[in-house]
Write an enzyme that holds these catalytic residues in place. Structure first.
Site, PDB file in Angstrom:
ATOM      1  N   CYS A   4     -31.696   1.653 -33.936  1.00  0.00           N
ATOM      2  CA  CYS A   4     -31.428   0.199 -34.358  1.00  0.00           C
ATOM      3  C   CYS A   4     -29.760  -0.045 -33.873  1.00  0.00           C
ATOM      4  O   CYS A   4     -29.160   0.616 -34.170  1.00  0.00           O
ATOM      5  CB  CYS A   4     -31.498   0.177 -35.931  1.00  0.00           C
ATOM      6  SG  CYS A   4     -30.934  -1.235 -36.723  1.00  0.00           S
ATOM      7  N   CYS A   7     -27.506  -0.489 -36.921  1.00  0.00           N
ATOM      8  CA  CYS A   7     -27.219   0.630 -37.626  1.00  0.00           C
ATOM      9  C   CYS A   7     -26.443   1.323 -36.603  1.00  0.00           C
ATOM     10  O   CYS A   7     -25.053   2.168 -37.072  1.00  0.00           O
ATOM     11  CB  CYS A   7     -28.335   1.694 -37.791  1.00  0.00           C
ATOM     12  SG  CYS A   7     -29.547   1.127 -39.189  1.00  0.00           S
ATOM     13  N   HIS A  46     -29.802   0.048 -43.351  1.00  0.00           N
ATOM     14  CA  HIS A  46     -30.971  -0.347 -42.808  1.00  0.00           C
ATOM     15  C   HIS A  46     -31.864  -1.059 -43.595  1.00  0.00           C
ATOM     16  O   HIS A  46     -32.322  -0.530 -44.416  1.00  0.00           O
ATOM     17  CB  HIS A  46     -31.723   0.785 -41.485  1.00  0.00           C
ATOM     18  CG  HIS A  46     -32.682   0.072 -40.800  1.00  0.00           C
ATOM     19  ND1 HIS A  46     -32.214  -0.642 -39.646  1.00  0.00           N
ATOM     20  CD2 HIS A  46     -33.857  -0.181 -41.185  1.00  0.00           C
ATOM     21  CE1 HIS A  46     -33.461  -0.801 -39.186  1.00  0.00           C
ATOM     22  NE2 HIS A  46     -34.585  -0.873 -39.779  1.00  0.00           N
ATOM     23  N   ASN A  86     -32.761 -15.418 -39.142  1.00  0.00           N
ATOM     24  CA  ASN A  86     -33.843 -15.802 -38.607  1.00  0.00           C
ATOM     25  C   ASN A  86     -34.661 -14.823 -39.060  1.00  0.00           C
ATOM     26  O   ASN A  86     -34.320 -13.395 -38.851  1.00  0.00           O
ATOM     27  CB  ASN A  86     -33.631 -15.728 -37.108  1.00  0.00           C
ATOM     28  CG  ASN A  86     -32.622 -16.899 -36.561  1.00  0.00           C
ATOM     29  OD1 ASN A  86     -32.784 -17.819 -37.270  1.00  0.00           O
ATOM     30  ND2 ASN A  86     -31.649 -16.406 -35.619  1.00  0.00           N
ATOM     31  N   THR A  94     -34.106 -11.334 -32.999  1.00  0.00           N
ATOM     32  CA  THR A  94     -34.128 -10.579 -31.995  1.00  0.00           C
ATOM     33  C   THR A  94     -33.624  -8.890 -32.419  1.00  0.00           C
ATOM     34  O   THR A  94     -33.914  -8.080 -31.837  1.00  0.00           O
ATOM     35  CB  THR A  94     -33.149 -10.815 -30.849  1.00  0.00           C
ATOM     36  OG1 THR A  94     -31.764 -10.993 -31.322  1.00  0.00           O
ATOM     37  CG2 THR A  94     -33.467 -12.248 -30.293  1.00  0.00           C
ATOM     38  N   HIS A  97     -32.880  -5.797 -38.169  1.00  0.00           N
ATOM     39  CA  HIS A  97     -32.188  -5.029 -38.959  1.00  0.00           C
ATOM     40  C   HIS A  97     -31.278  -6.379 -39.900  1.00  0.00           C
ATOM     41  O   HIS A  97     -30.957  -7.178 -38.969  1.00  0.00           O
ATOM     42  CB  HIS A  97     -30.842  -4.478 -38.462  1.00  0.00           C
ATOM     43  CG  HIS A  97     -29.777  -3.640 -39.653  1.00  0.00           C
ATOM     44  ND1 HIS A  97     -29.463  -2.256 -39.667  1.00  0.00           N
ATOM     45  CD2 HIS A  97     -29.065  -4.350 -40.342  1.00  0.00           C
ATOM     46  CE1 HIS A  97     -28.645  -2.046 -40.359  1.00  0.00           C
ATOM     47  NE2 HIS A  97     -28.063  -3.201 -40.789  1.00  0.00           N
ATOM     48  N   HIS A  99     -29.802  -9.518 -41.210  1.00  0.00           N
ATOM     49  CA  HIS A  99     -28.026 -10.041 -40.660  1.00  0.00           C
ATOM     50  C   HIS A  99     -28.258 -11.437 -41.003  1.00  0.00           C
ATOM     51  O   HIS A  99     -29.161 -12.137 -40.906  1.00  0.00           O
ATOM     52  CB  HIS A  99     -27.879  -9.582 -39.172  1.00  0.00           C
ATOM     53  CG  HIS A  99     -28.792 -10.233 -38.224  1.00  0.00           C
ATOM     54  ND1 HIS A  99     -30.025  -9.238 -37.893  1.00  0.00           N
ATOM     55  CD2 HIS A  99     -28.884 -11.216 -37.444  1.00  0.00           C
ATOM     56  CE1 HIS A  99     -30.582 -10.137 -37.126  1.00  0.00           C
ATOM     57  NE2 HIS A  99     -30.037 -11.019 -36.694  1.00  0.00           N
ATOM     58  N   HIS A 101     -26.079 -15.026 -40.139  1.00  0.00           N
ATOM     59  CA  HIS A 101     -24.987 -15.714 -39.073  1.00  0.00           C
ATOM     60  C   HIS A 101     -24.157 -16.627 -39.849  1.00  0.00           C
ATOM     61  O   HIS A 101     -24.691 -17.286 -40.607  1.00  0.00           O
ATOM     62  CB  HIS A 101     -25.881 -16.176 -37.911  1.00  0.00           C
ATOM     63  CG  HIS A 101     -26.674 -15.604 -37.099  1.00  0.00           C
ATOM     64  ND1 HIS A 101     -26.343 -15.457 -35.871  1.00  0.00           N
ATOM     65  CD2 HIS A 101     -28.078 -15.083 -37.515  1.00  0.00           C
ATOM     66  CE1 HIS A 101     -27.487 -14.698 -35.421  1.00  0.00           C
ATOM     67  NE2 HIS A 101     -28.501 -14.653 -36.257  1.00  0.00           N
TER      68      HIS A 101
HETATM   69  P1  AMP Z   1     -31.034 -12.619 -34.286  1.00  0.00           P
HETATM   70  O1  AMP Z   1     -31.233 -13.147 -32.932  1.00  0.00           O
HETATM   71  O2  AMP Z   1     -31.165 -13.854 -35.319  1.00  0.00           O
HETATM   72  O3  AMP Z   1     -31.894 -11.397 -34.599  1.00  0.00           O
HETATM   73  O4  AMP Z   1     -29.368 -12.299 -34.093  1.00  0.00           O
HETATM   74  C1  AMP Z   1     -29.310 -11.221 -33.461  1.00  0.00           C
HETATM   75  C2  AMP Z   1     -27.651 -11.422 -32.975  1.00  0.00           C
HETATM   76  O5  AMP Z   1     -26.925 -10.303 -32.622  1.00  0.00           O
HETATM   77  C3  AMP Z   1     -27.648 -12.580 -31.651  1.00  0.00           C
HETATM   78  O6  AMP Z   1     -26.893 -13.460 -32.140  1.00  0.00           O
HETATM   79  C4  AMP Z   1     -27.019 -11.837 -30.576  1.00  0.00           C
HETATM   80  O7  AMP Z   1     -26.269 -12.439 -29.792  1.00  0.00           O
HETATM   81  C5  AMP Z   1     -26.316 -10.570 -31.401  1.00  0.00           C
HETATM   82  N1  AMP Z   1     -25.896  -9.322 -30.706  1.00  0.00           N
HETATM   83  C6  AMP Z   1     -26.541  -8.705 -30.121  1.00  0.00           C
HETATM   84  N2  AMP Z   1     -26.086  -7.680 -29.760  1.00  0.00           N
HETATM   85  C7  AMP Z   1     -24.913  -7.653 -30.118  1.00  0.00           C
HETATM   86  C8  AMP Z   1     -23.766  -6.675 -30.052  1.00  0.00           C
HETATM   87  N3  AMP Z   1     -23.746  -5.463 -29.571  1.00  0.00           N
HETATM   88  N4  AMP Z   1     -22.625  -6.924 -30.771  1.00  0.00           N
HETATM   89  C9  AMP Z   1     -22.614  -8.367 -31.613  1.00  0.00           C
HETATM   90  N5  AMP Z   1     -23.726  -9.062 -31.521  1.00  0.00           N
HETATM   91  C10 AMP Z   1     -24.808  -8.781 -30.905  1.00  0.00           C
HETATM   92 ZN    ZN Z   2     -30.756  -0.828 -38.702  1.00  0.00          ZN
END
Ligand code: AMP
Ligand code: ZN
Length: 112
Positions: A4, A7, A46, A86, A94, A97, A99, A101
């Site tokens: 993950c 994580c 997680h 989302n 995407t 886990h 999160h 924004h």
């Molecule tokens: P979501 O598409 O809502 O699942 O948000 C996932 C977010 O994680 C996206 O906006 C990505 O740009 C961000 N993301 C992916 N990999 C990383 C990373 N290594 N560090 C910081 N943000 C990331």
């Molecule tokens: Zn996780």
């Protein structure tokens, strides 16, 4: 949780540009910002899926997560911002886990 991304970021195995951290919550700058301020706030533990996994067992950590968002926004220098999550692929999720924004630093468009 193995494999993950968030994580691994929470554990420090993958570096992140941290904005805030405590025992249960981490906030860091999104790697691909869609606004001048784009920060992700995650529970360190997680929580799979997204909002669909929320229940009375993990409500406290989510409540705590939201309680620190105003001070994170203040630290980022924004008073007007959007907090978005989302849930599911069609909604744009995407990373599996939970999160949230924090988006700000410009006039934001309509939702959807
Ligand atoms: P979501 O598409 O809502 O699942 O948000 C996932 C977010 O994680 C996206 O906006 C990505 O740009 C961000 N993301 C992916 N990999 C990383 C990373 N290594 N560090 C910081 N943000 C990331
Ligand atoms: Zn996780």
């Amino acid at each position: 949780m193995e494999n993950c991304l968030f994580c691994k970021i929470a554990a420090g195995e993958i570096p992140s540009n941290k904005v805030y951290e405590d025992d249960t919550v981490l906030a860091f700058h999104d790697i691909a910002p869609v606004a001048p301020v784009h920060v992700l706030v995650i529970p360190k533990a997680h929580i799979a899926c997204g909002v669909c996994e929320l229940n009375s067992d993990n409500a406290a950590v989510v409540g705590h997560l939201f309680s620190v968002i105003p001070s994170i926004a203040e630290k980022l220098g924004i008073t007007d911002y959007r907090v978005v999550t989302n849930n599911g692929e069609e909604a744009g999720q995407t990373v599996g886990h939970l999160h949230f924004h924090i988006l700000g630093g410009r006039r934001l468009g309509e939702m959807g």
